[in-house]
Design a protein around this motif. Structure first.
Motif, mmCIF file in Angstrom:
data_model
loop_
_atom_site.group_PDB
_atom_site.id
_atom_site.type_symbol
_atom_site.label_atom_id
_atom_site.label_comp_id
_atom_site.label_asym_id
_atom_site.label_seq_id
_atom_site.Cartn_x
_atom_site.Cartn_y
_atom_site.Cartn_z
ATOM 1 N N ILE A 146 7.365 35.983 132.285
ATOM 2 C CA ILE A 146 7.685 36.578 130.978
ATOM 3 C C ILE A 146 6.748 37.738 130.686
ATOM 4 O O ILE A 146 7.185 38.803 130.232
ATOM 5 N N ARG A 147 5.470 37.571 130.953
ATOM 6 C CA ARG A 147 4.510 38.656 130.721
ATOM 7 C C ARG A 147 4.782 39.848 131.638
ATOM 8 O O ARG A 147 4.666 41.000 131.222
ATOM 9 N N GLY A 149 2.565 23.876 136.943
ATOM 10 C CA GLY A 149 2.727 25.067 137.780
ATOM 11 C C GLY A 149 3.956 25.859 137.395
ATOM 12 O O GLY A 149 3.940 27.095 137.363
ATOM 13 N N GLN A 150 5.024 25.161 137.061
ATOM 14 C CA GLN A 150 6.245 25.841 136.624
ATOM 15 C C GLN A 150 6.021 26.569 135.308
ATOM 16 O O GLN A 150 6.483 27.688 135.117
ATOM 17 N N VAL A 151 5.288 25.933 134.388
ATOM 18 C CA VAL A 151 4.978 26.569 133.105
ATOM 19 C C VAL A 151 4.130 27.809 133.333
ATOM 20 O O VAL A 151 4.362 28.860 132.728
ATOM 21 N N PHE A 152 3.140 27.711 134.232
ATOM 22 C CA PHE A 152 2.284 28.854 134.538
ATOM 23 C C PHE A 152 3.100 30.024 135.062
ATOM 24 O O PHE A 152 2.950 31.153 134.594
#
Length: 103
Positions: free
Chosen positions: A22-23, A13-16
């Motif tokens: 960033i996007r 979830g943190q990576v998502f």
């Protein structure tokens, strides 16, 4: 075993959200990029007056180019124009290149 599953779910979830952030920042900078480019280009764009053969500021044609306030504006605008307008696409290219190499 249950604890490892919870940690994995939390980290995915943190990576998502990190990728999404960033996007989002990239999209925001792209929108701001065009606005800054237009304003900086307008700040330094001059036209020649056919009657007096002097350069006049295109947006405000009562001002002579590179004289008085326009000189200070152009001293700010030219570096921003080169650094930001050329630097942002170059930076995006380098990020994409890095991401492709990373896999």
């Amino acid at each position: 075993r249950k604890r490892n599953t919870q940690q994995l779910e939390r980290s995915s979830g943190q990576v998502f959200f990190k990728r999404r952030a960033i996007r989002s920042i990239f999209i925001l900078f792209t929108i701001v990029f065009f606005l800054i480019f237009i304003r900086m280009f307008q700040a330094v764009y001059c036209v020649r007056d056919p009657g007096t053969n002097r350069l006049l500021h295109y947006v405000e044609q009562s001002r002579h180019c590179y004289v008085g306030p326009h000189l200070y504006l152009s001293l700010f605008s030219w570096p921003v124009l080169f650094l930001f307008v050329l630097g942002f696409p170059l930076g995006c290219f380098l990020v994409v290149l890095y991401a492709r190499k990373k896999g």
